[in-house]
Motif scaffolding. Structure first.
Motif, PDB file in Angstrom:
ATOM      1  N   MET B   1       0.817  -1.198   0.000  1.00 32.16           N
ATOM      2  CA  MET B   1       0.000   0.000   0.000  1.00 32.16           C
ATOM      3  C   MET B   1       0.856   1.255   0.000  1.00 32.16           C
ATOM      4  SD  MET B   1      -1.259   0.567   3.892  1.00 32.16           S
ATOM      5  CE  MET B   1      -0.143   1.308   5.053  1.00 32.16           C
ATOM      6  N   ILE B   2       2.097   1.131   0.436  1.00 32.33           N
ATOM      7  CA  ILE B   2       2.963   2.291   0.540  1.00 32.33           C
ATOM      8  C   ILE B   2       3.975   2.243  -0.581  1.00 32.33           C
ATOM      9  CG2 ILE B   2       4.778   3.353   1.910  1.00 32.33           C
ATOM     10  CD1 ILE B   2       3.201   2.290   4.367  1.00 32.33           C
ATOM     11  N   SER B   3       4.082   3.303  -1.346  1.00 29.09           N
ATOM     12  CA  SER B   3       4.979   3.221  -2.480  1.00 29.09           C
ATOM     13  C   SER B   3       5.553   4.582  -2.830  1.00 29.09           C
ATOM     14  CB  SER B   3       4.242   2.662  -3.692  1.00 29.09           C
ATOM     15  OG  SER B   3       3.169   3.512  -4.043  1.00 29.09           O
ATOM     16  N   TYR B   4       6.708   4.517  -3.484  1.00 30.08           N
ATOM     17  CA  TYR B   4       7.293   5.715  -4.050  1.00 30.08           C
ATOM     18  C   TYR B   4       6.578   6.041  -5.364  1.00 30.08           C
ATOM     19  CZ  TYR B   4      11.287   4.880  -0.939  1.00 30.08           C
ATOM     20  OH  TYR B   4      12.088   4.681   0.153  1.00 30.08           O
ATOM     21  N   VAL B   5       6.627   7.306  -5.737  1.00 26.54           N
ATOM     22  CA  VAL B   5       6.152   7.695  -7.061  1.00 26.54           C
ATOM     23  C   VAL B   5       7.355   7.623  -7.999  1.00 26.54           C
ATOM     24  CG1 VAL B   5       5.140   9.523  -8.447  1.00 26.54           C
ATOM     25  CG2 VAL B   5       4.367   9.174  -6.086  1.00 26.54           C
ATOM     26  N   ILE B   6       7.319   6.654  -8.910  1.00 31.44           N
ATOM     27  CA  ILE B   6       8.460   6.402  -9.792  1.00 31.44           C
ATOM     28  C   ILE B   6       8.066   6.719 -11.226  1.00 31.44           C
ATOM     29  CG2 ILE B   6      10.044   4.641 -10.674  1.00 31.44           C
ATOM     30  CD1 ILE B   6       9.706   3.234  -7.938  1.00 31.44           C
ATOM     31  N   GLN B   7       8.886   7.551 -11.863  1.00 30.61           N
ATOM     32  CA  GLN B   7       8.599   7.956 -13.243  1.00 30.61           C
ATOM     33  C   GLN B   7       9.865   7.840 -14.076  1.00 30.61           C
ATOM     34  OE1 GLN B   7       7.343  11.864 -11.782  1.00 30.61           O
ATOM     35  NE2 GLN B   7       5.347  11.542 -12.746  1.00 30.61           N
ATOM     36  N   ASN B   8       9.669   7.705 -15.373  1.00 33.80           N
ATOM     37  CA  ASN B   8      10.771   7.770 -16.339  1.00 33.80           C
ATOM     38  C   ASN B   8      11.898   6.789 -16.021  1.00 33.80           C
ATOM     39  OD1 ASN B   8       9.377   9.978 -17.510  1.00 33.80           O
ATOM     40  ND2 ASN B   8      10.310  11.356 -16.027  1.00 33.80           N
ATOM     41  N   ALA B   9      11.529   5.579 -15.637  1.00 35.28           N
ATOM     42  CA  ALA B   9      12.557   4.576 -15.334  1.00 35.28           C
ATOM     43  C   ALA B   9      13.193   4.078 -16.623  1.00 35.28           C
ATOM     44  CB  ALA B   9      11.932   3.419 -14.561  1.00 35.28           C
ATOM     45  N   LYS B  10      14.489   4.062 -16.622  1.00 33.31           N
ATOM     46  CA  LYS B  10      15.210   3.667 -17.835  1.00 33.31           C
ATOM     47  C   LYS B  10      16.553   3.057 -17.455  1.00 33.31           C
ATOM     48  CE  LYS B  10      16.785   5.623 -22.248  1.00 33.31           C
ATOM     49  NZ  LYS B  10      16.838   6.854 -23.064  1.00 33.31           N
ATOM     50  N   TYR B  11      16.837   1.899 -18.034  1.00 32.59           N
ATOM     51  CA  TYR B  11      18.148   1.290 -17.789  1.00 32.59           C
ATOM     52  C   TYR B  11      19.254   2.157 -18.399  1.00 32.59           C
ATOM     53  CZ  TYR B  11      16.029  -3.169 -16.382  1.00 32.59           C
ATOM     54  OH  TYR B  11      15.330  -4.141 -15.733  1.00 32.59           O
ATOM     55  N   TYR B  12      20.407   2.091 -17.795  1.00 27.63           N
ATOM     56  CA  TYR B  12      21.574   2.653 -18.455  1.00 27.63           C
ATOM     57  C   TYR B  12      22.706   1.629 -18.393  1.00 27.63           C
ATOM     58  CZ  TYR B  12      23.092   3.813 -13.700  1.00 27.63           C
ATOM     59  OH  TYR B  12      23.439   3.746 -12.381  1.00 27.63           O
ATOM     60  N   LYS B  13      23.643   1.762 -19.307  1.00 25.47           N
ATOM     61  CA  LYS B  13      24.707   0.769 -19.452  1.00 25.47           C
ATOM     62  C   LYS B  13      26.037   1.302 -18.958  1.00 25.47           C
ATOM     63  CE  LYS B  13      22.534  -1.582 -23.355  1.00 25.47           C
ATOM     64  NZ  LYS B  13      22.616  -1.925 -24.790  1.00 25.47           N
ATOM     65  N   ASP B  14      26.883   0.368 -18.581  1.00 26.17           N
ATOM     66  CA  ASP B  14      28.235   0.764 -18.200  1.00 26.17           C
ATOM     67  C   ASP B  14      29.117   0.799 -19.447  1.00 26.17           C
ATOM     68  OD1 ASP B  14      28.869  -1.824 -18.864  1.00 26.17           O
ATOM     69  OD2 ASP B  14      29.154  -2.486 -16.790  1.00 26.17           O
ATOM     70  N   MET B  15      30.382   0.963 -19.227  1.00 19.14           N
ATOM     71  CA  MET B  15      31.302   1.117 -20.360  1.00 19.14           C
ATOM     72  C   MET B  15      31.414  -0.149 -21.197  1.00 19.14           C
ATOM     73  SD  MET B  15      34.792   1.218 -18.116  1.00 19.14           S
ATOM     74  CE  MET B  15      34.075   2.105 -16.748  1.00 19.14           C
ATOM     75  N   ASP B  16      30.965  -1.274 -20.635  1.00 26.60           N
ATOM     76  CA  ASP B  16      31.002  -2.529 -21.378  1.00 26.60           C
ATOM     77  C   ASP B  16      29.645  -2.867 -21.993  1.00 26.60           C
ATOM     78  OD1 ASP B  16      33.705  -2.995 -20.686  1.00 26.60           O
ATOM     79  OD2 ASP B  16      33.056  -3.642 -18.699  1.00 26.60           O
ATOM     80  N   ASP B  17      28.752  -1.887 -22.026  1.00 22.15           N
ATOM     81  CA  ASP B  17      27.413  -2.044 -22.610  1.00 22.15           C
ATOM     82  C   ASP B  17      26.552  -3.057 -21.863  1.00 22.15           C
ATOM     83  OD1 ASP B  17      27.695  -0.114 -24.536  1.00 22.15           O
ATOM     84  OD2 ASP B  17      28.548  -1.487 -25.998  1.00 22.15           O
ATOM     85  N   VAL B  18      26.787  -3.187 -20.586  1.00 23.14           N
ATOM     86  CA  VAL B  18      25.961  -4.050 -19.741  1.00 23.14           C
ATOM     87  C   VAL B  18      25.077  -3.144 -18.876  1.00 23.14           C
ATOM     88  CG1 VAL B  18      25.983  -5.748 -17.872  1.00 23.14           C
ATOM     89  CG2 VAL B  18      27.722  -5.843 -19.678  1.00 23.14           C
ATOM     90  N   ASN B  19      23.793  -3.501 -18.753  1.00 29.95           N
ATOM     91  CA  ASN B  19      22.927  -2.709 -17.886  1.00 29.95           C
ATOM     92  C   ASN B  19      23.517  -2.652 -16.482  1.00 29.95           C
ATOM     93  OD1 ASN B  19      21.028  -2.144 -19.816  1.00 29.95           O
ATOM     94  ND2 ASN B  19      19.634  -3.799 -19.243  1.00 29.95           N
ATOM     95  N   SER B  20      23.734  -1.459 -15.992  1.00 28.80           N
ATOM     96  CA  SER B  20      24.365  -1.338 -14.672  1.00 28.80           C
ATOM     97  C   SER B  20      23.491  -0.609 -13.662  1.00 28.80           C
ATOM     98  CB  SER B  20      25.705  -0.602 -14.797  1.00 28.80           C
ATOM     99  OG  SER B  20      25.509   0.687 -15.322  1.00 28.80           O
ATOM    100  N   GLY B  21      22.365  -0.086 -14.105  1.00 30.41           N
ATOM    101  CA  GLY B  21      21.486   0.602 -13.168  1.00 30.41           C
ATOM    102  C   GLY B  21      20.260   1.130 -13.877  1.00 30.41           C
ATOM    103  N   ILE B  22      19.413   1.779 -13.106  1.00 32.45           N
ATOM    104  CA  ILE B  22      18.195   2.374 -13.644  1.00 32.45           C
ATOM    105  C   ILE B  22      18.182   3.841 -13.265  1.00 32.45           C
ATOM    106  CG2 ILE B  22      15.662   2.425 -13.509  1.00 32.45           C
ATOM    107  CD1 ILE B  22      15.823  -0.585 -12.802  1.00 32.45           C
ATOM    108  N   GLN B  23      18.015   4.674 -14.259  1.00 34.23           N
ATOM    109  CA  GLN B  23      17.822   6.096 -13.988  1.00 34.23           C
ATOM    110  C   GLN B  23      16.318   6.343 -13.880  1.00 34.23           C
ATOM    111  OE1 GLN B  23      20.741   7.928 -13.813  1.00 34.23           O
ATOM    112  NE2 GLN B  23      19.571   9.595 -12.854  1.00 34.23           N
ATOM    113  N   ALA B  24      15.887   6.945 -12.826  1.00 35.94           N
ATOM    114  CA  ALA B  24      14.455   7.159 -12.625  1.00 35.94           C
ATOM    115  C   ALA B  24      14.232   8.407 -11.791  1.00 35.94           C
ATOM    116  CB  ALA B  24      13.832   5.953 -11.923  1.00 35.94           C
ATOM    117  N   THR B  25      13.063   8.959 -11.951  1.00 39.10           N
ATOM    118  CA  THR B  25      12.656  10.061 -11.082  1.00 39.10           C
ATOM    119  C   THR B  25      11.813   9.467  -9.971  1.00 39.10           C
ATOM    120  OG1 THR B  25      12.656  11.575 -12.955  1.00 39.10           O
ATOM    121  CG2 THR B  25      11.500  12.279 -10.954  1.00 39.10           C
TER     122      THR B  25
END
Lengths: 360, 60
Positions: B1-25
């Motif tokens: 029932m309790i949640s963050y408001v998450i928008q614009n979630a998008k993976y980003y890659k490291d220098m080896d083109d591997v997903n290394s995280g998610i950029q989100a608001t």
């Protein structure tokens, strides 16, 4: 040596220290700044460390959270939530919760929960509000347990500091699993819609978190812009007796807070290319887990030899490697950087902070 | 029932083109979230994806 031979002067709070499981109970640490205004629908830690505010479930009130110097004798700071936009007709699903004394599961295993010898927890605090009356307070287990036990306290006099002491019985039914996930917290529903006010669960009985009576009694501070709730001296301790507040040094409390949140205000960086800069950081305190990262404002990277570079907008991210001990991070939205040159972050960046969040 | 408001979630890659995280608001703040289930933000993103509330865009 017989106990009767011990000088009572040495059996003070120092001798029985490390009682308080709550961090920043005296509300002195505010790494996110002393005041946060216009808090609408959200769920986050605002201003003061280790106090989480939920304002969720649909349109409701808007609040300001601040660190105040108004505090009862023996304390110098308090946490205050002030209603700035009221909602006199809360939607059924709306709620405002203060979550206090959040504790990792691994720090509570000594309670022996899930056994017949489960130990109680006692929660004590000082509170002040313009509202009087009964207020439900919940001890909530998270991770694998997902249960709560309800109690209530009463604010007898408006605008007056009062000390409250509440004991929650141990949970004999379910054991807490080891780990760094959130195991426990205290929830106070300061305002709530009808969804949370219809149950009949008895006080002092552990039950599922899905119960609808989490706010059977609420001060409802969302009702007026005159409404506020202030708290300090938060202490969570093992057993069924509240003892005097355990004062720890500012440095100890700050270090404890940094396990969950910390900021960096200065660091050398190097140009990766003409638009990005990277830095490697080692956290002064190992964090609970790999943190999320963000920045509070655009930075200026300084190099007297080749000139300063200002970000066009915030962009701070993990650059490949990040753990709870540190990692490599990247600032972007730069222009005119020189590859491989060292730039100073912090020398000309004003109040810009890099933020690392491993909160519960 | 309790949640963050998450928008614009998008993976980003490291220098080896591997997903290394998610950029989100998250609650109005732009965050870089590690792919670590112990991270509260990542756990919440996974929950909201499972609930069908949000999706995570592929990395560029």
């Amino acid at each position: 040596m017989a106990l009767s031979k011990v000088n009572p002067n040495f059996v003070g709070e120092t001798a029985i220290g490390r009682r308080n499981l709550a961090i920043n109970g005296d509300m002195r640490i505010a790494q996110r700044g002393a005041t946060t205004t216009a808090i609408g629908q959200s769920a986050n830690y605002f201003s003061l460390d280790r106090v989480k505010l939920f304002n969720s479930g649909g349109a409701g009130a808007t609040y300001t959270v601040s660190q105040e110097t108004d505090a009862p004798t023996g304390f110098t700071k308090s946490y205050k939530i002030q209603t700035t936009t009221a909602d006199t007709s809360l939607p059924a699903a709306s709620y405002t919760i203060l979550r206090l004394a959040t504790t990792e599961a691994q720090d509570l295993l000594r309670l022996g929960w899930g056994t017949s010898s489960a130990k109680s927890l006692t929660f004590s605090f000082w509170v002040k509000s313009n509202k009087t009356g009964d207020q439900t307070i919940l001890a909530v287990t998270h991770a694998n347990m997902q249960q709560h036990v309800k109690q209530k306290f009463t604010i007898n006099s408006a605008n007056t500091w009062e000390k409250k002491e509440i004991t929650f019985v141990g949970n004999t039914g379910t054991a807490m699993e080891d780990g760094s996930a959130m195991g426990f917290g205290i929830d106070i529903f300061l305002a709530a819609g009808s969804n949370y006010q219809g149950g009949t669960t008895s006080l002092g009985v552990w039950g599922t978190r899905a119960a609808t009576d989490k706010a059977a009694d609420t001060l409802n501070i969302a009702n007026s812009t005159s409404d506020y709730f202030q708290i300090t001296g938060v202490q969570l301790e093992v057993g069924d007796t509240a003892t005097d507040f355990e004062h720890r040094s500012y440095g100890e409390e700050l270090a404890a807070c940094k396990r969950y949140y910390q900021v960096v205000s200065a660091s050398p960086t190097f140009g990766v290319d003409n638009i990005r800069a990277r830095m490697s950081l080692s956290f002064p305190v190992e964090m609970r887990g790999t943190p999320s990262v963000s920045q509070s404002a655009v930075v200026v990277l300084a190099n007297p030899g080749v000139g300063n570079v200002t970000q066009s907008g915030v962009s701070f991210s993990i650059a490949g490697t990040s753990t709870n001990r540190g990692g490599t991070y990247q600032l972007a939205n730069l222009s005119g950087m020189t590859e491989s040159k060292i730039y100073h972050f912090g020398q000309s960046s004003g109040a810009a902070l890099l933020q690392f969040d491993a909160e519960l | 029932m309790i949640s963050y408001v998450i928008q614009n979630a998008k993976y980003y890659k490291d220098m080896d083109d591997v997903n290394s995280g998610i950029q989100a608001t998250i609650d109005g703040i732009s965050c870089s979230v590690p792919l670590d289930p112990a991270n509260t933000h990542y756990a919440e993103i996974l929950k909201q994806v499972a609930d069908g509330t949000i999706t995570i865009a592929d990395a560029d």
